[in-house]
Scaffold this motif. Structure first.
Motif, PDB file in Angstrom:
ATOM      1  N   PRO A  79       0.720   8.998  -6.128  1.00 44.07           N
ATOM      2  CA  PRO A  79       1.245   7.702  -5.676  1.00 44.07           C
ATOM      3  C   PRO A  79       1.748   6.841  -6.838  1.00 44.07           C
ATOM      4  N   HIS A 111       0.787   2.964  -3.207  1.00 43.18           N
ATOM      5  CA  HIS A 111      -0.519   3.289  -3.800  1.00 43.18           C
ATOM      6  C   HIS A 111      -1.372   4.253  -2.976  1.00 43.18           C
ATOM      7  N   ASP A 112      -1.106   4.364  -1.703  1.00 46.28           N
ATOM      8  CA  ASP A 112      -2.002   5.089  -0.797  1.00 46.28           C
ATOM      9  C   ASP A 112      -1.683   6.590  -0.828  1.00 46.28           C
ATOM     10  N   ARG A 140       0.817  -1.224   0.000  1.00 42.98           N
ATOM     11  CA  ARG A 140       0.000   0.000   0.000  1.00 42.98           C
ATOM     12  C   ARG A 140       0.848   1.271   0.000  1.00 42.98           C
ATOM     13  N   ASP A 152      -2.479   8.847   1.231  1.00 47.80           N
ATOM     14  CA  ASP A 152      -2.086   9.326   2.560  1.00 47.80           C
ATOM     15  C   ASP A 152      -0.606   9.075   2.829  1.00 47.80           C
ATOM     16  N   VAL A 153      -0.115   7.972   2.298  1.00 45.30           N
ATOM     17  CA  VAL A 153       1.308   7.669   2.481  1.00 45.30           C
ATOM     18  C   VAL A 153       2.151   8.686   1.715  1.00 45.30           C
TER      19      VAL A 153
END
Ligand code: FES
Ligand SMILES: [Fe+2]
Length: 426
Positions: free
Chosen positions: A308, A38-39, A35, A41-42
Protein backbone atom coordinates in the motif's frame (compact mmCIF):
# COMPACT_ATOMS: atom_id res chain seq x y z
CA UNK A 1 -3.46 -25.25 -24.55
CA UNK A 2 -5.57 -24.58 -21.54
CA UNK A 3 -6.82 -21.31 -20.21
CA UNK A 4 -6.10 -20.20 -16.68
CA UNK A 5 -8.89 -21.40 -14.40
CA UNK A 6 -11.73 -18.90 -14.01
CA UNK A 7 -11.70 -16.83 -10.87
CA UNK A 8 -14.53 -15.24 -9.03
CA UNK A 9 -15.00 -11.51 -9.35
CA UNK A 10 -13.21 -9.78 -6.47
CA UNK A 11 -15.45 -7.96 -4.03
CA UNK A 12 -14.61 -4.30 -3.53
CA UNK A 13 -13.81 -3.29 0.03
CA UNK A 14 -14.72 0.32 -0.80
CA UNK A 15 -18.41 1.08 -1.08
CA UNK A 16 -20.11 3.52 -3.42
CA UNK A 17 -21.05 5.57 -0.35
CA UNK A 18 -17.43 5.86 0.67
CA UNK A 19 -16.45 7.40 -2.67
CA UNK A 20 -19.62 9.41 -3.20
CA UNK A 21 -17.71 12.58 -2.37
CA UNK A 22 -15.28 11.94 -5.22
CA UNK A 23 -18.10 11.43 -7.70
CA UNK A 24 -19.27 14.99 -7.50
CA UNK A 25 -18.45 17.89 -9.84
CA UNK A 26 -14.87 18.87 -9.13
CA UNK A 27 -15.76 22.14 -7.45
CA UNK A 28 -17.82 20.17 -4.91
CA UNK A 29 -15.81 16.96 -4.75
CA UNK A 30 -13.56 15.55 -2.08
CA UNK A 31 -10.39 13.62 -2.74
CA UNK A 32 -10.25 9.85 -2.34
CA UNK A 33 -10.76 8.58 1.22
CA UNK A 34 -7.36 8.32 2.91
CA UNK A 35 -7.61 4.64 3.69
CA UNK A 36 -7.43 3.66 0.00
CA UNK A 37 -3.78 4.71 0.14
CA UNK A 38 -3.02 2.60 3.20
CA UNK A 39 -5.34 -0.39 3.54
CA UNK A 40 -3.85 -3.74 2.42
CA UNK A 41 -7.34 -5.02 1.59
CA UNK A 42 -7.82 -2.16 -0.83
CA UNK A 43 -4.56 -2.89 -2.60
CA UNK A 44 -5.41 -6.60 -2.73
CA UNK A 45 -8.67 -5.68 -4.44
CA UNK A 46 -6.96 -3.32 -6.88
CA UNK A 47 -4.44 -6.01 -7.78
CA UNK A 48 -7.06 -8.69 -8.26
CA UNK A 49 -9.78 -6.63 -9.94
CA UNK A 50 -7.75 -4.10 -11.94
CA UNK A 51 -4.18 -5.23 -12.50
CA UNK A 52 -5.30 -8.84 -12.56
CA UNK A 53 -8.14 -8.38 -15.04
CA UNK A 54 -7.65 -5.25 -17.13
CA UNK A 55 -4.98 -4.58 -19.76
CA UNK A 56 -1.68 -3.67 -18.17
CA UNK A 57 1.39 -2.42 -20.03
CA UNK A 58 4.30 -4.76 -19.33
CA UNK A 59 6.99 -3.57 -21.70
CA UNK A 60 7.95 -2.82 -25.26
CA UNK A 61 8.09 -5.01 -28.31
CA UNK A 62 11.82 -4.41 -28.50
CA UNK A 63 12.11 -6.38 -25.25
CA UNK A 64 11.06 -9.52 -27.15
CA UNK A 65 12.27 -8.53 -30.58
CA UNK A 66 13.11 -11.80 -32.32
CA UNK A 67 11.89 -15.37 -32.09
CA UNK A 68 12.80 -16.78 -28.70
CA UNK A 69 13.47 -13.40 -27.13
CA UNK A 70 11.67 -13.16 -23.82
CA UNK A 71 11.30 -11.16 -20.64
CA UNK A 72 9.70 -11.93 -17.30
CA UNK A 73 7.12 -9.75 -15.62
CA UNK A 74 4.86 -10.17 -12.61
CA UNK A 75 1.30 -8.87 -12.97
CA UNK A 76 -0.98 -8.87 -9.93
CA UNK A 77 1.34 -11.36 -8.27
CA UNK A 78 1.28 -13.72 -11.24
CA UNK A 79 4.69 -14.49 -12.78
CA UNK A 80 4.62 -14.36 -16.57
CA UNK A 81 6.94 -14.97 -19.51
CA UNK A 82 6.46 -12.75 -22.55
CA UNK A 83 8.12 -14.37 -25.55
CA UNK A 84 8.25 -13.95 -29.31
CA UNK A 85 7.31 -17.14 -31.12
CA UNK A 86 8.88 -18.56 -34.24
CA UNK A 87 5.86 -17.19 -36.10
CA UNK A 88 6.78 -13.66 -35.00
CA UNK A 89 3.84 -13.30 -32.62
CA UNK A 90 4.36 -12.18 -29.04
CA UNK A 91 2.82 -14.47 -26.44
CA UNK A 92 2.57 -14.58 -22.69
CA UNK A 93 2.59 -17.65 -20.50
CA UNK A 94 2.40 -18.17 -16.81
CA UNK A 95 5.96 -18.93 -15.73
CA UNK A 96 4.97 -22.20 -14.11
CA UNK A 97 5.78 -25.75 -15.13
CA UNK A 98 2.69 -27.91 -15.44
CA UNK A 99 4.39 -30.90 -13.75
CA UNK A 100 5.16 -29.95 -10.15
CA UNK A 101 4.79 -26.23 -10.53
CA UNK A 102 8.42 -25.16 -10.60
CA UNK A 103 9.30 -21.74 -11.90
CA UNK A 104 10.18 -22.45 -15.49
CA UNK A 105 12.45 -19.54 -16.40
CA UNK A 106 14.69 -17.81 -13.88
CA UNK A 107 16.60 -15.26 -15.97
CA UNK A 108 14.77 -11.92 -16.16
CA UNK A 109 15.25 -11.67 -19.92
CA UNK A 110 17.16 -13.32 -22.71
CA UNK A 111 16.77 -15.66 -25.62
CA UNK A 112 15.65 -19.29 -25.71
CA UNK A 113 14.84 -21.80 -28.39
CA UNK A 114 12.53 -23.71 -26.07
CA UNK A 115 11.59 -23.76 -22.40
CA UNK A 116 13.12 -26.55 -20.36
CA UNK A 117 12.06 -26.88 -16.75
CA UNK A 118 15.08 -26.84 -14.42
CA UNK A 119 13.49 -29.50 -12.19
CA UNK A 120 12.59 -32.63 -14.23
CA UNK A 121 13.34 -31.18 -17.65
CA UNK A 122 9.88 -31.05 -19.16
CA UNK A 123 10.21 -29.15 -22.43
CA UNK A 124 7.78 -26.67 -23.96
CA UNK A 125 8.19 -24.98 -27.33
CA UNK A 126 7.95 -21.21 -27.84
CA UNK A 127 4.24 -21.60 -28.53
CA UNK A 128 3.82 -23.27 -25.14
CA UNK A 129 3.28 -26.83 -26.38
CA UNK A 130 4.60 -29.60 -24.16
CA UNK A 131 6.92 -32.15 -25.74
CA UNK A 132 5.88 -35.64 -24.53
CA UNK A 133 7.86 -36.03 -21.29
CA UNK A 134 9.89 -39.07 -20.31
CA UNK A 135 8.01 -41.76 -18.40
CA UNK A 136 4.57 -40.49 -19.22
CA UNK A 137 3.78 -42.97 -21.99
CA UNK A 138 2.01 -45.36 -19.68
CA UNK A 139 -0.14 -42.79 -17.94
CA UNK A 140 -3.87 -43.05 -18.15
CA UNK A 141 -5.70 -40.02 -19.47
CA UNK A 142 -2.56 -37.97 -20.03
CA UNK A 143 -2.37 -36.15 -23.34
CA UNK A 144 0.67 -33.85 -23.57
CA UNK A 145 -1.35 -31.57 -25.87
CA UNK A 146 -3.46 -30.70 -22.84
CA UNK A 147 -0.49 -29.88 -20.64
CA UNK A 148 1.05 -26.95 -22.40
CA UNK A 149 1.96 -23.71 -20.66
CA UNK A 150 -0.98 -21.69 -19.42
CA UNK A 151 -1.31 -18.63 -21.67
CA UNK A 152 -2.27 -15.07 -20.86
CA UNK A 153 -3.60 -12.59 -23.39
CA UNK A 154 -1.19 -10.26 -25.15
CA UNK A 155 -1.83 -7.27 -27.38
CA UNK A 156 0.38 -4.52 -28.73
CA UNK A 157 -0.11 -0.87 -29.56
CA UNK A 158 2.47 1.73 -30.64
CA UNK A 159 5.24 -0.66 -29.67
CA UNK A 160 3.87 -1.25 -26.17
CA UNK A 161 3.10 -4.77 -24.99
CA UNK A 162 0.00 -5.21 -22.87
CA UNK A 163 -1.16 -8.26 -20.97
CA UNK A 164 -4.53 -9.16 -19.54
CA UNK A 165 -5.02 -12.07 -17.17
CA UNK A 166 -8.74 -12.07 -17.88
CA UNK A 167 -9.85 -14.18 -20.83
CA UNK A 168 -13.07 -12.20 -20.93
CA UNK A 169 -11.63 -8.67 -20.85
CA UNK A 170 -12.73 -6.52 -23.79
CA UNK A 171 -10.06 -6.10 -26.47
CA UNK A 172 -7.16 -3.75 -25.74
CA UNK A 173 -8.37 -1.30 -28.39
CA UNK A 174 -11.69 -0.97 -26.56
CA UNK A 175 -9.87 -0.21 -23.34
CA UNK A 176 -7.69 2.44 -24.99
CA UNK A 177 -10.70 4.12 -26.58
CA UNK A 178 -9.88 7.16 -28.68
CA UNK A 179 -6.34 7.41 -27.34
CA UNK A 180 -5.41 5.41 -30.43
CA UNK A 181 -6.83 8.16 -32.65
CA UNK A 182 -5.19 10.90 -30.62
CA UNK A 183 -1.75 9.36 -31.03
CA UNK A 184 -2.30 7.93 -34.49
CA UNK A 185 -0.12 10.54 -36.18
CA UNK A 186 2.87 9.36 -34.18
CA UNK A 187 4.88 6.27 -34.94
CA UNK A 188 6.03 5.34 -31.47
CA UNK A 189 6.65 1.76 -32.58
CA UNK A 190 10.02 2.65 -34.10
CA UNK A 191 11.35 4.33 -30.95
CA UNK A 192 14.03 2.58 -28.97
CA UNK A 193 14.89 2.73 -25.30
CA UNK A 194 18.03 4.65 -24.48
CA UNK A 195 17.81 4.59 -20.70
CA UNK A 196 15.80 3.07 -17.87
CA UNK A 197 15.77 3.99 -14.20
CA UNK A 198 13.77 2.03 -11.63
CA UNK A 199 12.60 3.85 -8.55
CA UNK A 200 11.41 2.41 -5.25
CA UNK A 201 8.95 5.00 -3.99
CA UNK A 202 7.45 4.85 -0.52
CA UNK A 203 4.03 5.95 -1.62
CA UNK A 204 0.83 4.36 -2.88
CA UNK A 205 0.67 3.89 -6.66
CA UNK A 206 -2.41 6.11 -6.95
CA UNK A 207 -0.62 8.96 -5.22
CA UNK A 208 2.03 8.74 -7.94
CA UNK A 209 -0.52 8.82 -10.76
CA UNK A 210 -2.32 11.71 -9.07
CA UNK A 211 0.94 13.59 -8.79
CA UNK A 212 1.53 13.09 -12.53
CA UNK A 213 -1.96 14.41 -13.25
CA UNK A 214 -1.45 17.97 -12.08
CA UNK A 215 1.09 20.75 -12.16
CA UNK A 216 -0.33 22.67 -9.22
CA UNK A 217 2.78 21.58 -7.37
CA UNK A 218 5.22 22.58 -10.08
CA UNK A 219 6.17 26.14 -9.07
CA UNK A 220 7.33 25.03 -5.64
CA UNK A 221 8.48 21.47 -6.29
CA UNK A 222 9.92 21.78 -9.81
CA UNK A 223 11.44 25.24 -10.31
CA UNK A 224 13.49 23.92 -13.24
CA UNK A 225 10.49 22.38 -14.99
CA UNK A 226 8.27 25.34 -14.26
CA UNK A 227 10.71 27.68 -15.98
CA UNK A 228 10.47 25.76 -19.26
CA UNK A 229 6.79 24.76 -19.13
CA UNK A 230 4.97 27.10 -16.75
CA UNK A 231 2.45 25.23 -14.68
CA UNK A 232 -0.58 27.14 -15.93
CA UNK A 233 0.08 27.12 -19.67
CA UNK A 234 -1.47 24.22 -21.46
CA UNK A 235 -4.69 22.56 -22.49
CA UNK A 236 -6.70 19.44 -22.08
CA UNK A 237 -7.18 16.98 -24.90
CA UNK A 238 -10.60 15.53 -25.69
CA UNK A 239 -10.82 11.99 -24.39
CA UNK A 240 -13.16 9.07 -24.18
CA UNK A 241 -11.93 5.87 -22.65
CA UNK A 242 -9.90 5.13 -19.58
CA UNK A 243 -7.25 7.75 -20.22
CA UNK A 244 -6.79 11.45 -20.08
CA UNK A 245 -4.30 13.76 -21.67
CA UNK A 246 -3.07 17.31 -21.81
CA UNK A 247 -0.19 19.33 -23.08
CA UNK A 248 1.95 22.04 -21.60
CA UNK A 249 3.64 24.80 -23.54
CA UNK A 250 7.39 25.03 -23.90
CA UNK A 251 8.11 28.73 -23.57
CA UNK A 252 10.80 31.09 -24.77
CA UNK A 253 13.84 29.65 -26.47
CA UNK A 254 13.52 26.29 -24.77
CA UNK A 255 13.19 23.40 -27.21
CA UNK A 256 12.39 20.47 -24.95
CA UNK A 257 12.62 19.36 -21.35
CA UNK A 258 16.28 18.71 -20.72
CA UNK A 259 18.88 20.07 -18.34
CA UNK A 260 19.53 23.05 -20.57
CA UNK A 261 16.22 23.04 -22.44
CA UNK A 262 17.90 22.11 -25.73
CA UNK A 263 17.38 19.10 -27.99
CA UNK A 264 21.04 19.19 -29.08
CA UNK A 265 19.97 18.62 -32.65
CA UNK A 266 18.01 15.46 -31.96
CA UNK A 267 15.32 14.81 -34.59
CA UNK A 268 11.62 15.13 -33.86
CA UNK A 269 9.56 12.17 -32.82
CA UNK A 270 8.18 10.59 -36.01
CA UNK A 271 4.76 12.06 -36.73
CA UNK A 272 5.13 15.34 -34.88
CA UNK A 273 3.56 18.39 -36.44
CA UNK A 274 4.78 22.00 -36.22
CA UNK A 275 2.48 22.75 -33.28
CA UNK A 276 4.06 19.89 -31.34
CA UNK A 277 7.47 21.54 -31.39
CA UNK A 278 6.63 23.72 -28.42
CA UNK A 279 4.57 21.25 -26.45
CA UNK A 280 5.02 18.40 -24.03
CA UNK A 281 2.08 16.01 -23.96
CA UNK A 282 1.14 13.99 -20.90
CA UNK A 283 -1.14 10.97 -20.91
CA UNK A 284 -2.45 8.79 -18.11
CA UNK A 285 -3.36 5.39 -19.56
CA UNK A 286 -5.33 3.37 -17.05
CA UNK A 287 -4.14 1.89 -14.83
CA UNK A 288 -0.38 2.14 -14.77
CA UNK A 289 1.12 3.68 -17.91
CA UNK A 290 2.13 7.33 -18.06
CA UNK A 291 3.26 8.69 -21.43
CA UNK A 292 5.16 11.94 -21.81
CA UNK A 293 5.76 12.99 -25.40
CA UNK A 294 8.42 15.64 -25.84
CA UNK A 295 9.35 17.14 -29.20
CA UNK A 296 12.35 14.81 -29.46
CA UNK A 297 11.73 11.91 -27.09
CA UNK A 298 9.16 9.80 -25.33
CA UNK A 299 9.39 9.19 -21.63
CA UNK A 300 7.23 6.62 -19.92
CA UNK A 301 6.53 5.66 -16.36
CA UNK A 302 5.11 2.27 -15.54
CA UNK A 303 3.74 2.18 -12.03
CA UNK A 304 3.70 -1.14 -10.18
CA UNK A 305 2.11 -1.38 -6.75
CA UNK A 306 4.23 -3.37 -4.31
CA UNK A 307 2.63 -2.57 -0.96
CA UNK A 308 0.00 0.00 0.00
CA UNK A 309 2.80 2.42 0.80
CA UNK A 310 5.35 1.29 -1.74
CA UNK A 311 5.52 1.40 -5.52
CA UNK A 312 8.07 0.43 -8.11
CA UNK A 313 8.22 3.02 -10.86
CA UNK A 314 9.98 2.10 -14.10
CA UNK A 315 10.96 5.25 -15.97
CA UNK A 316 12.22 4.89 -19.54
CA UNK A 317 13.44 7.25 -22.23
CA UNK A 318 12.87 6.42 -25.91
CA UNK A 319 14.33 8.13 -28.97
CA UNK A 320 14.08 7.70 -32.75
CA UNK A 321 16.67 5.25 -34.09
CA UNK A 322 18.25 8.07 -36.13
CA UNK A 323 18.91 10.01 -32.94
CA UNK A 324 20.47 7.02 -31.21
CA UNK A 325 22.61 6.26 -34.26
CA UNK A 326 23.90 9.84 -34.56
CA UNK A 327 27.55 10.32 -33.58
CA UNK A 328 27.88 11.44 -30.00
CA UNK A 329 24.27 10.63 -29.06
CA UNK A 330 23.91 11.31 -25.37
CA UNK A 331 20.48 11.32 -23.72
CA UNK A 332 21.81 12.32 -20.32
CA UNK A 333 20.43 15.87 -20.59
CA UNK A 334 16.88 14.51 -20.94
CA UNK A 335 17.45 11.69 -18.46
CA UNK A 336 19.10 13.98 -15.93
CA UNK A 337 16.33 16.53 -16.15
CA UNK A 338 13.62 13.98 -15.48
CA UNK A 339 15.61 12.07 -12.90
CA UNK A 340 15.78 15.31 -10.95
CA UNK A 341 12.09 15.99 -11.54
CA UNK A 342 11.10 12.43 -10.66
CA UNK A 343 12.96 12.58 -7.37
CA UNK A 344 11.31 15.88 -6.55
CA UNK A 345 7.96 14.20 -7.17
CA UNK A 346 8.76 11.09 -5.16
CA UNK A 347 9.65 13.25 -2.19
CA UNK A 348 6.28 14.96 -2.07
CA UNK A 349 4.44 11.71 -2.83
CA UNK A 350 6.20 10.17 0.17
CA UNK A 351 5.21 13.15 2.28
CA UNK A 352 1.60 12.63 1.21
CA UNK A 353 1.82 8.94 2.01
CA UNK A 354 3.18 9.62 5.48
CA UNK A 355 0.89 12.49 6.36
CA UNK A 356 -2.32 11.05 4.99
CA UNK A 357 -2.02 8.13 7.43
CA UNK A 358 -2.48 10.49 10.35
CA UNK A 359 -5.80 10.55 12.16
CA UNK A 360 -5.95 14.27 11.58
CA UNK A 361 -6.29 13.84 7.84
CA UNK A 362 -9.65 13.44 6.14
CA UNK A 363 -10.22 13.52 2.39
CA UNK A 364 -9.23 16.99 1.15
CA UNK A 365 -10.54 19.12 -1.68
CA UNK A 366 -9.44 19.52 -5.29
CA UNK A 367 -8.24 22.92 -6.34
CA UNK A 368 -9.61 24.15 -9.63
CA UNK A 369 -6.31 23.32 -11.32
CA UNK A 370 -6.41 19.67 -10.25
CA UNK A 371 -9.22 18.33 -12.38
CA UNK A 372 -6.75 15.91 -13.94
CA UNK A 373 -6.44 14.34 -10.51
CA UNK A 374 -10.21 14.25 -10.30
CA UNK A 375 -10.42 12.56 -13.70
CA UNK A 376 -8.10 9.78 -12.52
CA UNK A 377 -9.79 9.49 -9.15
CA UNK A 378 -13.13 9.01 -10.89
CA UNK A 379 -11.72 6.03 -12.77
CA UNK A 380 -10.70 4.69 -9.37
CA UNK A 381 -13.95 5.58 -7.59
CA UNK A 382 -16.19 4.08 -10.28
CA UNK A 383 -14.27 0.85 -10.06
CA UNK A 384 -14.50 0.71 -6.29
CA UNK A 385 -18.23 1.42 -6.42
CA UNK A 386 -18.84 -1.19 -9.12
CA UNK A 387 -22.37 0.08 -9.56
CA UNK A 388 -22.19 0.56 -13.31
CA UNK A 389 -22.29 4.34 -13.03
CA UNK A 390 -19.80 6.04 -15.32
CA UNK A 391 -18.83 9.35 -13.80
CA UNK A 392 -18.27 12.41 -15.88
CA UNK A 393 -15.64 14.99 -15.09
CA UNK A 394 -15.36 18.67 -15.56
CA UNK A 395 -12.25 20.49 -16.53
CA UNK A 396 -12.38 23.81 -14.85
CA UNK A 397 -10.30 26.57 -16.33
CA UNK A 398 -7.78 28.11 -14.02
CA UNK A 399 -7.78 31.50 -15.66
CA UNK A 400 -11.16 33.17 -15.28
CA UNK A 401 -12.81 33.35 -18.66
CA UNK A 402 -9.99 31.58 -20.46
CA UNK A 403 -12.20 28.74 -21.57
CA UNK A 404 -15.42 27.04 -20.74
CA UNK A 405 -15.37 24.10 -18.47
CA UNK A 406 -15.91 20.91 -20.34
CA UNK A 407 -17.41 17.61 -19.47
CA UNK A 408 -16.19 14.26 -20.58
CA UNK A 409 -16.67 10.69 -19.61
CA UNK A 410 -14.24 9.40 -17.09
CA UNK A 411 -14.76 5.84 -18.22
CA UNK A 412 -15.45 6.25 -21.85
CA UNK A 413 -19.16 5.77 -22.25
CA UNK A 414 -20.26 9.37 -22.00
CA UNK A 415 -20.32 12.11 -24.58
CA UNK A 416 -18.08 15.10 -24.53
CA UNK A 417 -19.69 18.49 -24.35
CA UNK A 418 -18.02 19.80 -27.48
CA UNK A 419 -14.34 20.28 -28.05
CA UNK A 420 -13.81 23.35 -25.88
CA UNK A 421 -10.58 23.13 -24.00
CA UNK A 422 -9.86 24.48 -20.61
CA UNK A 423 -6.69 26.46 -21.02
CA UNK A 424 -4.44 27.09 -18.11
CA UNK A 425 -4.26 23.90 -16.19
CA UNK A 426 -3.00 20.44 -16.26
S1 FES B 1 8.41 -29.32 -12.07
FE1 FES B 1 8.92 -28.95 -14.11
S2 FES B 1 9.52 -30.85 -14.86
FE2 FES B 1 8.98 -31.26 -12.84
FE1 LIG C 1 5.75 16.74 -10.49
Amino acid sequence: MVAAPPRSVPVSPVSAEEVAGVRRPVHEAHLLPPRVFHDPDVLAFEQAAWFGREWVCVGREEDAAGSGAFFLVTVAGQPLIVVRGNDGAPRAFHNVCRHRGATLVEEPCGHLVRFQCPYHAWIYDLEGRLRPPRYTDGLTGFDPAEWGLVPARVATWQGFVFVSLDDNAPPLMDALGDLTDTLERYDLTVLRRARQIDYDVKANWKAIVENYSECYHCPGVHPELNQMTPYNLGAWLPSTGAWNGSYMEVVGDYETLSLDGATHGRPDLPGTEPEDHKRVYYFVVWPNLLLSLHPDYLMTHRVWPVEPGRTRVVCEWFFPPAAIAAPGFDPSDAVGFWDLTNRQDWHVCELQQAGSAARAYGAGRYSTIESGVHAFDLLVADRYAGDGVVSTFERVAKKPGSAKAETASANGNGRRAGMARAVGER
